[in-house]
Motif scaffolding. Structure first.
Motif, mmCIF file in Angstrom:
data_model
loop_
_atom_site.group_PDB
_atom_site.id
_atom_site.type_symbol
_atom_site.label_atom_id
_atom_site.label_comp_id
_atom_site.label_asym_id
_atom_site.label_seq_id
_atom_site.Cartn_x
_atom_site.Cartn_y
_atom_site.Cartn_z
ATOM 1 N N TYR A 119 -46.622 -30.072 -46.278
ATOM 2 C CA TYR A 119 -45.853 -29.119 -47.067
ATOM 3 C C TYR A 119 -44.685 -29.762 -47.809
ATOM 4 C CZ TYR A 119 -48.353 -25.554 -44.418
ATOM 5 O OH TYR A 119 -49.329 -24.786 -43.860
ATOM 6 N N ILE A 120 -44.320 -30.995 -47.472
ATOM 7 C CA ILE A 120 -43.158 -31.639 -48.080
ATOM 8 C C ILE A 120 -43.295 -31.747 -49.599
ATOM 9 C CG2 ILE A 120 -41.820 -33.785 -48.195
ATOM 10 C CD1 ILE A 120 -42.314 -34.150 -45.214
ATOM 11 N N PRO A 121 -44.441 -32.159 -50.161
ATOM 12 C CA PRO A 121 -44.542 -32.261 -51.626
ATOM 13 C C PRO A 121 -44.365 -30.932 -52.362
ATOM 14 C CG PRO A 121 -46.310 -33.495 -50.555
ATOM 15 C CD PRO A 121 -45.650 -32.687 -49.497
ATOM 16 N N LEU A 122 -44.527 -29.798 -51.658
ATOM 17 C CA LEU A 122 -44.377 -28.506 -52.329
ATOM 18 C C LEU A 122 -42.955 -28.285 -52.833
ATOM 19 C CD1 LEU A 122 -46.475 -26.197 -49.972
ATOM 20 C CD2 LEU A 122 -47.167 -27.244 -52.115
ATOM 21 N N TRP A 123 -41.995 -29.054 -52.322
ATOM 22 C CA TRP A 123 -40.609 -28.947 -52.772
ATOM 23 C C TRP A 123 -40.518 -29.162 -54.290
ATOM 24 C CZ3 TRP A 123 -35.829 -28.067 -50.470
ATOM 25 C CH2 TRP A 123 -34.706 -28.436 -51.235
ATOM 26 N N ILE A 160 -42.891 -25.812 -56.284
ATOM 27 C CA ILE A 160 -42.543 -24.392 -56.244
ATOM 28 C C ILE A 160 -41.214 -24.176 -56.954
ATOM 29 C CG2 ILE A 160 -42.015 -22.421 -54.750
ATOM 30 C CD1 ILE A 160 -43.805 -23.621 -52.641
ATOM 31 N N PRO A 161 -41.162 -23.364 -58.015
ATOM 32 C CA PRO A 161 -39.906 -23.154 -58.748
ATOM 33 C C PRO A 161 -38.946 -22.261 -57.978
ATOM 34 C CG PRO A 161 -41.629 -21.750 -59.644
ATOM 35 C CD PRO A 161 -42.288 -22.623 -58.607
ATOM 36 N N GLU A 162 -37.683 -22.356 -58.330
ATOM 37 C CA GLU A 162 -36.670 -21.484 -57.730
ATOM 38 C C GLU A 162 -36.826 -20.066 -58.276
ATOM 39 O OE1 GLU A 162 -34.764 -20.200 -55.396
ATOM 40 O OE2 GLU A 162 -33.875 -22.207 -55.211
ATOM 41 N N SER A 163 -36.336 -19.088 -57.532
ATOM 42 C CA SER A 163 -36.416 -17.690 -57.955
ATOM 43 C C SER A 163 -35.507 -17.445 -59.163
ATOM 44 C CB SER A 163 -36.003 -16.766 -56.807
ATOM 45 O OG SER A 163 -35.745 -15.467 -57.275
#
Length: 345
Positions: free
Chosen positions: A60-64, A67-70
């Motif tokens: 899950y680390i690469p998802l940082w 995934i965009p911020e809200s």
């Protein structure tokens, strides 16, 4: 999980919010839950099992970086330029034409960091939001005690404990599908209370089952798990819809901390079965039934726009209060959602 649900609530529209939380996040959680007893059956040494389960989370680390911020949260923090970049990128991917000016000058001033500063204290600052927080803390703790209490109690049921664990996980699949349908059509408050009563009611009914019918006890416990699973799903969406954007993460995070207290207490409540096998069911059932009544204090959020500020929250007055949120520019919100939320399936 709570952060994923909160972010999904802010990023997605009302039509997609429920699908994301139920069939997107929780259903995959259920799939992992179903795989768990198979891994545990193969790897009996608990230290090795923990190493295997912990190492999986590295993926899950690469998802940082993906995934965009809200955009809602960025807007509330005064970071309008970053929010506009995300909205225009979403418009490009969804083939939607973004307006030339997304945020007006008055919005730039109102959302500037100098005028909008919020902290964890805001979750309990006013009497209304304090009432919401206290009620939600109790609800999350009670739901988690029932949910994890029944999940951990599978080893005490008759039959193979690994199969019982798998059966408990399998029961959640139809629960998430049903909750996805009901959340799109039913108000949150009665829906939450109804399935809390179903889950808690089964815990009381189990006590009347004769000892020579262990299969019936297992079946009733699975029905109770079905009710708690739907309640578990509803409380995530319901809480995220109640809190305004400026303190939504803080509010849901605090509720999730209370839920962890319930998770910690669950195995000790289950252990009370060694004293009296009906005592865990009485405790969990009583908490659940009480929660179904206390839940009626909260305002209804079904088909209402997400509040952006603390002032836009509905009053915590229960059934006698059905006052809409004030000062909310619904047209602006719909224009923004038309950019980012029209996902092509």
């Amino acid at each position: 999980m709570y952060k994923l649900s909160s972010t999904g609530t802010e990023v997605l529209s009302k039509s997609m919010r429920e699908i994301f939380t139920t069939l997107g996040a929780f259903l995959y959680y259920c799939i992992g839950y179903m795989i768990l007893p198979g891994i545990a059956y193969t790897m009996r040494e608990w230290r090795t099992l923990l190493i295997i389960l912990s190492s999986i989370t590295v993926v899950y680390i690469p998802l940082w970086w993906f995934i965009p911020e809200s955009p809602r949260w960025l807007h509330a923090q005064g970071r309008l330029e970053e929010a506009e970049v995300i909205l225009r990128e979403a418009a490009r991917k969804n083939r939607v034409t973004a307006p030339e000016v997304i945020f007006k000058d008055d919005e730039l001033y109102a959302s500037s960091p100098s005028t909008q500063k919020h902290s964890m204290v805001d979750v309990v600052r006013t009497s209304n939001i304090r009432c919401v927080t206290l009620v939600c803390l109790f609800l999350w703790m009670a739901v988690n005690i029932g949910y994890y209490g029944l999940s951990l109690n599978t080893s005490n049921l008759s039959g193979n404990p690994y199969f019982n664990c798998f059966l408990s996980a399998l029961t959640e699949v139809p629960a998430y599908v049903v909750s996805a349908v009901l959340l799109r059509k039913c108000p949150r408050r009665p829906l939450f209370s109804t399935f809390l009563l179903i889950g808690g009611g089964m815990l009381f009914v189990i006590q009347a089952v004769p000892k020579d019918l262990p299969g019936l006890s297992t079946g009733l416990e699975m029905v109770g798990k079905f009710g708690f699973t739907i309640s578990f799903t509803v409380v995530y969406i319901y809480t995220a819809e109640i809190y305004p954007t400026v303190v939504r993460s803080a509010g849901v995070g605090m509720c999730s901390s209370a839920a962890r207290i319930g998770t910690i207490a669950a195995p000790y409540i289950v252990y009370l079965g060694s004293i009296n096998k009906f005592l865990p069911y009485v405790i969990m059932g009583s908490l659940t039934v009480a929660s179904s009544a206390i839940n009626l204090i909260l305002p209804e959020t079904f088909r209402k726009e997400l509040p952006e500020t603390v002032e836009q929250m509905q009053k915590c007055k229960g059934l006698c209060r059905k006052e809409p949120i004030i000062g909310y520019n619904a047209e602006k919100d719909r224009n923004t959602q038309s950019i980012i939320y029209e996902v092509k399936l």
